[in-house]
Write an enzyme that holds these catalytic residues in place. Structure first.
Site, PDB file in Angstrom:
ATOM      1  N   GLY A 111       0.336   2.045   3.632  1.00  0.00           N
ATOM      2  CA  GLY A 111      -1.080   1.951   2.908  1.00  0.00           C
ATOM      3  C   GLY A 111      -2.190   2.712   3.678  1.00  0.00           C
ATOM      4  O   GLY A 111      -3.051   3.295   3.273  1.00  0.00           O
ATOM      5  N   GLN A 147      -9.288   0.458   5.864  1.00  0.00           N
ATOM      6  CA  GLN A 147      -8.501   1.469   5.337  1.00  0.00           C
ATOM      7  C   GLN A 147      -9.649   2.200   4.405  1.00  0.00           C
ATOM      8  O   GLN A 147      -9.693   3.617   4.240  1.00  0.00           O
ATOM      9  CB  GLN A 147      -7.328   1.101   4.590  1.00  0.00           C
ATOM     10  CG  GLN A 147      -6.076   0.872   5.463  1.00  0.00           C
ATOM     11  CD  GLN A 147      -4.975   0.267   4.921  1.00  0.00           C
ATOM     12  OE1 GLN A 147      -5.031   0.049   3.654  1.00  0.00           O
ATOM     13  NE2 GLN A 147      -3.886   0.158   5.621  1.00  0.00           N
ATOM     14  N   ASP A 150      -3.209  -8.851  10.394  1.00  0.00           N
ATOM     15  CA  ASP A 150      -1.767  -8.704  10.199  1.00  0.00           C
ATOM     16  C   ASP A 150      -1.091  -9.435  10.952  1.00  0.00           C
ATOM     17  O   ASP A 150       0.042  -9.574  11.051  1.00  0.00           O
ATOM     18  CB  ASP A 150      -1.331  -7.231  10.977  1.00  0.00           C
ATOM     19  CG  ASP A 150      -2.091  -6.062  10.005  1.00  0.00           C
ATOM     20  OD1 ASP A 150      -2.260  -6.397   8.724  1.00  0.00           O
ATOM     21  OD2 ASP A 150      -2.365  -5.069  10.538  1.00  0.00           O
ATOM     22  N   ARG A 205       2.136 -11.856   1.476  1.00  0.00           N
ATOM     23  CA  ARG A 205       2.428 -12.497   2.743  1.00  0.00           C
ATOM     24  C   ARG A 205       2.023 -13.799   2.463  1.00  0.00           C
ATOM     25  O   ARG A 205       2.604 -14.607   3.442  1.00  0.00           O
ATOM     26  CB  ARG A 205       1.812 -11.584   3.900  1.00  0.00           C
ATOM     27  CG  ARG A 205       2.291 -10.483   3.936  1.00  0.00           C
ATOM     28  CD  ARG A 205       1.712  -9.780   5.531  1.00  0.00           C
ATOM     29  NE  ARG A 205       2.486  -8.472   5.692  1.00  0.00           N
ATOM     30  CZ  ARG A 205       1.729  -7.543   6.440  1.00  0.00           C
ATOM     31  NH1 ARG A 205       0.760  -7.537   7.089  1.00  0.00           N
ATOM     32  NH2 ARG A 205       2.667  -6.478   6.675  1.00  0.00           N
TER      33      ARG A 205
HETATM   34  C1  S3P Z   1      -5.146  -0.868   8.791  1.00  0.00           C
HETATM   35  C2  S3P Z   1      -6.129  -1.757   8.400  1.00  0.00           C
HETATM   36  C3  S3P Z   1      -5.876  -2.999   7.897  1.00  0.00           C
HETATM   37  C4  S3P Z   1      -4.490  -3.729   8.327  1.00  0.00           C
HETATM   38  C5  S3P Z   1      -3.440  -2.574   8.198  1.00  0.00           C
HETATM   39  C6  S3P Z   1      -3.866  -1.190   8.954  1.00  0.00           C
HETATM   40  C7  S3P Z   1      -5.771   0.318   9.337  1.00  0.00           C
HETATM   41  O1  S3P Z   1      -5.712  -3.052   6.445  1.00  0.00           O
HETATM   42  O2  S3P Z   1      -4.131  -4.814   7.491  1.00  0.00           O
HETATM   43  O3  S3P Z   1      -2.009  -2.914   8.479  1.00  0.00           O
HETATM   44  O4  S3P Z   1      -4.802   1.194  10.074  1.00  0.00           O
HETATM   45  O5  S3P Z   1      -6.897   0.745   9.083  1.00  0.00           O
HETATM   46  P1  S3P Z   1      -7.354  -3.326   5.699  1.00  0.00           P
HETATM   47  O6  S3P Z   1      -8.321  -3.359   6.684  1.00  0.00           O
HETATM   48  O7  S3P Z   1      -7.519  -1.984   4.841  1.00  0.00           O
HETATM   49  O8  S3P Z   1      -7.124  -4.450   4.963  1.00  0.00           O
END
Ligand code: S3P
Length: 432
Positions: free
Chosen positions: A91, A166, A317, A348
């Site tokens: 993602g 993200q 996480d 999850r």
């Molecule tokens: C991540 C942000 C998190 C996390 C993902 C990694 C990142 O997601 O759950 O495993 O590297 O920016 P969100 O903050 O978008 O929910």
């Protein structure tokens, strides 16, 4: 299939692989910067390799020497890729690159594996459209594959209601090339590695506290300059060993060089509140991030606790793993405000409830979390991972503390973040 049985204790010292979030960002920021960057202790895993492959497909020169990367940045002048970009299971790769591609006039398409193609993308697609990029994809642009034709962007003010790092990062990257200011407000601070690393690469960003949350502002037209990034060990990977040592009596572990950024170390703080012995030693700063060696001792009495919406970003996480610890703590625990768990590599909440219940835990499902009443012991079970690395590792830890035998249906999926997880486990386990 992987089989596990109860371990007696764990002992020793371990340096778990480097932080996944930081490793992704180090490649992306090096690629958009001008000049050369060196990334040391880079995590090479399925997810981060997807990021590296996309950077290369956009014309970025990368030399690899062991776990060191030398990247020659393109100063945002990327090449039109001649095939579909594949973010695989990641993602972070998909959402951060959508922000980068939105700055480019050429045509590109990004996709992912079956899990990623079912995860929501509108959360980045909508604000990037508002900034002036053209994006389209399945379900009106909510699902991959998504095509992008970017170019002239203008800054936006965006409320990041899910406190997604993200989304924030995607918009900050696009904001670097937008006209004017891009402003992101989030109700709770999500992981701030992009902000810290942007500063390391010479960008100017403003962070303030407002009445509706944390505000980050970035002015467009800034250049990034290549630099050196040292990646610390991943707290989300260290967490499995911290939980295991906590749950097994007579255990003592030292986890070296772990990132303890306050937007990431919620799991360790909550374990401490539950009564666990989890201490930070040798606290220092590495490439703008706080790092420590973590000392854990097992066998302390643990009590249940509640998690609310504002706690969630710093341990998002680790919530499946925290649910396991809660199942073995005295009294009840409640996790609320964690609906985002349903949109990760798997649902999850469902995976945790189903698997913990099959091991004899007392757990009820909420739409946005769970209710857990601690039990004395768990029993081995056949675990369904849903090909989700964090579910596989959480229930491997569960299998090592439960009575009887546990099987993990797809242990290979750990390679998304921790390719040598089982080898490392075997280094520290003392069997009965
Ligand atoms: C991540 C942000 C998190 C996390 C993902 C990694 C990142 O997601 O759950 O495993 O590297 O920016 P969100 O903050 O978008 O929910």
């Amino acid at each position: 299939m992987y089989k596990l049985k109860k371990a007696k204790s764990v002992k020793g010292e371990l340096r778990v692989p480097s932080d996944k979030s930081i490793s992704h960002r180090a490649v992306i920021l090096s690629a958009i910067a001008e000049g050369k960057s060196v990334i040391r202790n880079w995590l090479s895993s399925e997810d981060t390799l997807a990021t590296l492959q996309i950077a290369k497909a956009l014309g970025t020169k990368v030399e690899t020497k062991g776990n060191e990367l030398m990247i020659t940045g393109r100063d945002f002048n990327f090449c039109e890729p001649d095939y579909v970009l594949d973010a695989r299971n990641s993602g972070t790769t998909a959402r951060l690159f959508l922000g980068v591609l939105a700055t480019q006039e050429f045509f590109s398409v990004i996709t992912g594996d079956e899990s990623l193609r079912n995860r929501p993308m509108l959360r980045v697609v909508e604000p990037l459209r508002q900034m002036g990029a053209f994006l389209d994809g399945r379900e009106k642009g909510n699902k991959l594959p998504i095509c992008v034709r970017g170019g002239k962007l203008k800054g936006v003010s965006f409320f990041n209601k899910r406190a997604s790092a993200q989304v924030k990062s995607s918009l900050l990257l696009a904001g670097l090339k937008a006209e004017g200011i891009t402003e992101i407000t989030e109700p709770y601070l999500s992981r701030d590695h992009t902000e810290r690393m942007l500063k390391l690469f010479g960008a100017n960003i403003t962070q303030l506290e407002g009445s509706s949350g944390h505000i980050i502002k970035i002015a467009g037209g800034q250049k990034l300059y290549g630099c050196e990034v040292l990646c610390p060990a991943d707290p989300s990977s260290a967490a499995f060993f911290v939980a295991l040592a906590t749950l097994l009596e007579d255990s003592q572990l030292i986890l070296k060089d772990v990132l303890i950024n306050p937007t990431r170390d919620g799991f360790f703080r909550k374990l401490r509140q539950m009564g666990a012995y989890v201490e930070y030693a040798n606290v220092r700063e590495v490439s703008g991030e706080p790092v420590a060696d973590i000392v854990v001792e097992g066998g302390r009495k643990l009590k249940g606790l509640n998690i609310t919406k504002e706690d969630v970003p710093s341990l998002i996480d680790e919530l499946p793993l925290l649910a396991l610890v809660m199942s073995l703590a005295e009294g009840s625990s409640i996790v609320k405000g964690a609906e985002e768990l349903r949109f990760k590599e798997s649902d999850r909440i469902k995976a945790v409830v189903e698997n913990l219940r099959s091991m004899g835990a007392n757990i009820e499902e909420y739409q946005d979390g769970f209710y857990i009443e601690g039990v004395e012991k768990l029993k081995g079970a056949n675990i369904k991972t849903y090909s989700d690395h964090r579910i596989a590792m959480t229930f491997s830890v569960a299998g090592l503390v439960a009575e009887g035998e546990t099987t993990i249906d797809n242990p290979e999926c750990v390679s998304v973040s921790y390719p040598n997880f089982y080898e490392d486990l075997n280094k520290i386990i003392l069997q009965t």
